[in-house]
Design a protein around this motif. Structure first.
Motif, PDB file in Angstrom:
ATOM      1  N   ARG A 116       9.888  10.164  -2.808  1.00 33.58           N
ATOM      2  CA  ARG A 116      10.985   9.542  -3.542  1.00 33.58           C
ATOM      3  C   ARG A 116      11.521  10.497  -4.608  1.00 33.58           C
ATOM      4  O   ARG A 116      12.729  10.681  -4.749  1.00 33.58           O
ATOM      5  CB  ARG A 116      10.484   8.248  -4.191  1.00 33.58           C
ATOM      6  CG  ARG A 116      11.518   7.513  -4.995  1.00 33.58           C
ATOM      7  CD  ARG A 116      10.885   6.254  -5.626  1.00 33.58           C
ATOM      8  NE  ARG A 116      11.872   5.516  -6.374  1.00 33.58           N
ATOM      9  CZ  ARG A 116      12.230   5.788  -7.619  1.00 33.58           C
ATOM     10  NH1 ARG A 116      11.670   6.789  -8.267  1.00 33.58           N
ATOM     11  NH2 ARG A 116      13.157   5.066  -8.222  1.00 33.58           N
ATOM     12  N   TYR A 117      10.610  11.136  -5.334  1.00 34.85           N
ATOM     13  CA  TYR A 117      11.019  12.073  -6.383  1.00 34.85           C
ATOM     14  C   TYR A 117      11.794  13.257  -5.792  1.00 34.85           C
ATOM     15  O   TYR A 117      12.828  13.656  -6.329  1.00 34.85           O
ATOM     16  CB  TYR A 117       9.789  12.576  -7.148  1.00 34.85           C
ATOM     17  CG  TYR A 117      10.128  13.610  -8.181  1.00 34.85           C
ATOM     18  CD1 TYR A 117      10.656  13.235  -9.413  1.00 34.85           C
ATOM     19  CD2 TYR A 117       9.955  14.966  -7.925  1.00 34.85           C
ATOM     20  CE1 TYR A 117      10.977  14.176 -10.364  1.00 34.85           C
ATOM     21  CE2 TYR A 117      10.277  15.919  -8.865  1.00 34.85           C
ATOM     22  CZ  TYR A 117      10.789  15.522 -10.085  1.00 34.85           C
ATOM     23  OH  TYR A 117      11.123  16.470 -11.021  1.00 34.85           O
ATOM     24  N   TYR A 144       5.810   3.244  13.822  1.00 25.18           N
ATOM     25  CA  TYR A 144       4.996   4.453  13.844  1.00 25.18           C
ATOM     26  C   TYR A 144       5.536   5.532  12.908  1.00 25.18           C
ATOM     27  O   TYR A 144       4.942   6.574  12.770  1.00 25.18           O
ATOM     28  CB  TYR A 144       4.875   5.006  15.264  1.00 25.18           C
ATOM     29  CG  TYR A 144       6.208   5.170  15.958  1.00 25.18           C
ATOM     30  CD1 TYR A 144       6.972   6.304  15.771  1.00 25.18           C
ATOM     31  CD2 TYR A 144       6.701   4.169  16.786  1.00 25.18           C
ATOM     32  CE1 TYR A 144       8.204   6.444  16.381  1.00 25.18           C
ATOM     33  CE2 TYR A 144       7.929   4.308  17.406  1.00 25.18           C
ATOM     34  CZ  TYR A 144       8.665   5.448  17.202  1.00 25.18           C
ATOM     35  OH  TYR A 144       9.878   5.577  17.812  1.00 25.18           O
ATOM     36  N   ASN A 145       6.655   5.288  12.222  1.00 25.03           N
ATOM     37  CA  ASN A 145       7.228   6.287  11.323  1.00 25.03           C
ATOM     38  C   ASN A 145       6.874   6.045   9.864  1.00 25.03           C
ATOM     39  O   ASN A 145       7.320   6.795   9.010  1.00 25.03           O
ATOM     40  CB  ASN A 145       8.749   6.338  11.449  1.00 25.03           C
ATOM     41  CG  ASN A 145       9.177   7.110  12.674  1.00 25.03           C
ATOM     42  OD1 ASN A 145       8.410   7.880  13.219  1.00 25.03           O
ATOM     43  ND2 ASN A 145      10.390   6.895  13.112  1.00 25.03           N
ATOM     44  N   ILE A 146       6.110   5.024   9.543  1.00 22.76           N
ATOM     45  CA  ILE A 146       5.752   4.777   8.152  1.00 22.76           C
ATOM     46  C   ILE A 146       4.956   5.983   7.669  1.00 22.76           C
ATOM     47  O   ILE A 146       3.956   6.364   8.257  1.00 22.76           O
ATOM     48  CB  ILE A 146       4.940   3.483   8.002  1.00 22.76           C
ATOM     49  CG1 ILE A 146       5.826   2.274   8.292  1.00 22.76           C
ATOM     50  CG2 ILE A 146       4.347   3.381   6.603  1.00 22.76           C
ATOM     51  CD1 ILE A 146       5.115   0.956   8.242  1.00 22.76           C
ATOM     52  N   GLY A 147       5.453   6.575   6.611  1.00 22.97           N
ATOM     53  CA  GLY A 147       4.820   7.771   6.076  1.00 22.97           C
ATOM     54  C   GLY A 147       5.385   9.052   6.633  1.00 22.97           C
ATOM     55  O   GLY A 147       5.064  10.143   6.177  1.00 22.97           O
ATOM     56  N   VAL A 202       0.832  -1.203   0.000  1.00 23.51           N
ATOM     57  CA  VAL A 202       0.000   0.000   0.000  1.00 23.51           C
ATOM     58  C   VAL A 202       0.869   1.255   0.000  1.00 23.51           C
ATOM     59  O   VAL A 202       0.806   2.071  -0.919  1.00 23.51           O
ATOM     60  CB  VAL A 202      -0.964   0.013   1.210  1.00 23.51           C
ATOM     61  CG1 VAL A 202      -1.779   1.294   1.249  1.00 23.51           C
ATOM     62  CG2 VAL A 202      -1.884  -1.196   1.171  1.00 23.51           C
ATOM     63  N   TYR A 203       1.703   1.385   1.032  1.00 20.38           N
ATOM     64  CA  TYR A 203       2.447   2.629   1.198  1.00 20.38           C
ATOM     65  C   TYR A 203       3.434   2.876   0.054  1.00 20.38           C
ATOM     66  O   TYR A 203       3.490   3.976  -0.496  1.00 20.38           O
ATOM     67  CB  TYR A 203       3.169   2.654   2.539  1.00 20.38           C
ATOM     68  CG  TYR A 203       4.005   3.903   2.710  1.00 20.38           C
ATOM     69  CD1 TYR A 203       3.401   5.141   2.797  1.00 20.38           C
ATOM     70  CD2 TYR A 203       5.382   3.843   2.746  1.00 20.38           C
ATOM     71  CE1 TYR A 203       4.147   6.293   2.919  1.00 20.38           C
ATOM     72  CE2 TYR A 203       6.137   4.984   2.880  1.00 20.38           C
ATOM     73  CZ  TYR A 203       5.513   6.204   2.970  1.00 20.38           C
ATOM     74  OH  TYR A 203       6.253   7.346   3.086  1.00 20.38           O
ATOM     75  N   LEU A 204       4.233   1.895  -0.321  1.00 27.00           N
ATOM     76  CA  LEU A 204       5.226   2.107  -1.376  1.00 27.00           C
ATOM     77  C   LEU A 204       4.594   2.327  -2.750  1.00 27.00           C
ATOM     78  O   LEU A 204       5.276   2.766  -3.673  1.00 27.00           O
ATOM     79  CB  LEU A 204       6.212   0.935  -1.437  1.00 27.00           C
ATOM     80  CG  LEU A 204       7.179   0.843  -0.265  1.00 27.00           C
ATOM     81  CD1 LEU A 204       8.118  -0.344  -0.441  1.00 27.00           C
ATOM     82  CD2 LEU A 204       7.975   2.121  -0.070  1.00 27.00           C
ATOM     83  N   LYS A 205       3.301   2.084  -2.889  1.00 24.29           N
ATOM     84  CA  LYS A 205       2.601   2.346  -4.141  1.00 24.29           C
ATOM     85  C   LYS A 205       1.768   3.620  -4.071  1.00 24.29           C
ATOM     86  O   LYS A 205       1.110   3.982  -5.040  1.00 24.29           O
ATOM     87  CB  LYS A 205       1.705   1.158  -4.484  1.00 24.29           C
ATOM     88  CG  LYS A 205       2.508  -0.098  -4.771  1.00 24.29           C
ATOM     89  CD  LYS A 205       1.625  -1.283  -5.036  1.00 24.29           C
ATOM     90  CE  LYS A 205       2.509  -2.520  -5.265  1.00 24.29           C
ATOM     91  NZ  LYS A 205       1.728  -3.727  -5.457  1.00 24.29           N
ATOM     92  N   SER A 206       1.827   4.321  -2.953  1.00 20.15           N
ATOM     93  CA  SER A 206       1.003   5.514  -2.763  1.00 20.15           C
ATOM     94  C   SER A 206       1.631   6.737  -3.426  1.00 20.15           C
ATOM     95  O   SER A 206       2.836   6.792  -3.683  1.00 20.15           O
ATOM     96  CB  SER A 206       0.816   5.801  -1.267  1.00 20.15           C
ATOM     97  OG  SER A 206       2.038   6.238  -0.703  1.00 20.15           O
ATOM     98  N   ASP A 207       0.804   7.727  -3.697  1.00 24.62           N
ATOM     99  CA  ASP A 207       1.287   8.985  -4.270  1.00 24.62           C
ATOM    100  C   ASP A 207       2.214   9.714  -3.305  1.00 24.62           C
ATOM    101  O   ASP A 207       3.178  10.355  -3.724  1.00 24.62           O
ATOM    102  CB  ASP A 207       0.114   9.890  -4.645  1.00 24.62           C
ATOM    103  CG  ASP A 207      -0.657   9.362  -5.843  1.00 24.62           C
ATOM    104  OD1 ASP A 207      -0.073   8.583  -6.627  1.00 24.62           O
ATOM    105  OD2 ASP A 207      -1.848   9.723  -5.985  1.00 24.62           O
ATOM    106  N   ALA A 208       1.933   9.611  -2.004  1.00 25.67           N
ATOM    107  CA  ALA A 208       2.782  10.274  -1.008  1.00 25.67           C
ATOM    108  C   ALA A 208       4.214   9.748  -1.087  1.00 25.67           C
ATOM    109  O   ALA A 208       5.179  10.523  -1.049  1.00 25.67           O
ATOM    110  CB  ALA A 208       2.221  10.057   0.390  1.00 25.67           C
TER     111      ALA A 208
END
Length: 98
Positions: free
Chosen positions: A61-62, A90-93, A50-56
């Protein structure tokens, strides 16, 4: 020290209670370990699927790749991935950009 023939009914109850308490403790530890493992797998799957495929993540990354001029900060070759250390759950994102 008493022999087995000298033990009273109350002594047997105490011994039985101790054995049951130890068994319950072992079962609770096993349940807790299984619960922690399940939570770890859920966090890992969320991060990967989910997270690594998110726009955020894609924006972050960019920004990092652009900041480093699309080069690896260690070897100087063209960067294709953003490497980072592992963070607490708790730091994901909320990974720092530094």
């Amino acid at each position: 020290m008493e022999t087995l023939s000298q033990l009273t009914t109350d002594d047997y109850k105490i011994i039985l209670f101790g054995i049951i308490a130890v068994l319950v403790y072992i079962l609770l530890l096993r349940y807790k370990r299984n619960l922690w493992e399940k939570q770890r797998i859920e966090r890992r799957d969320y991060y990967r699927n989910v997270y690594l495929k998110s726009d955020a993540w894609k924006r972050k990354r960019y920004v990092v790749l652009k900041r480093d001029n699309w080069k690896c900060v260690y070897c100087g070759n063209r960067a294709t991935q953003v490497h980072h250390t592992r963070y607490a759950k708790y730091n994901i994102g909320k990974e720092p950009l530094k």
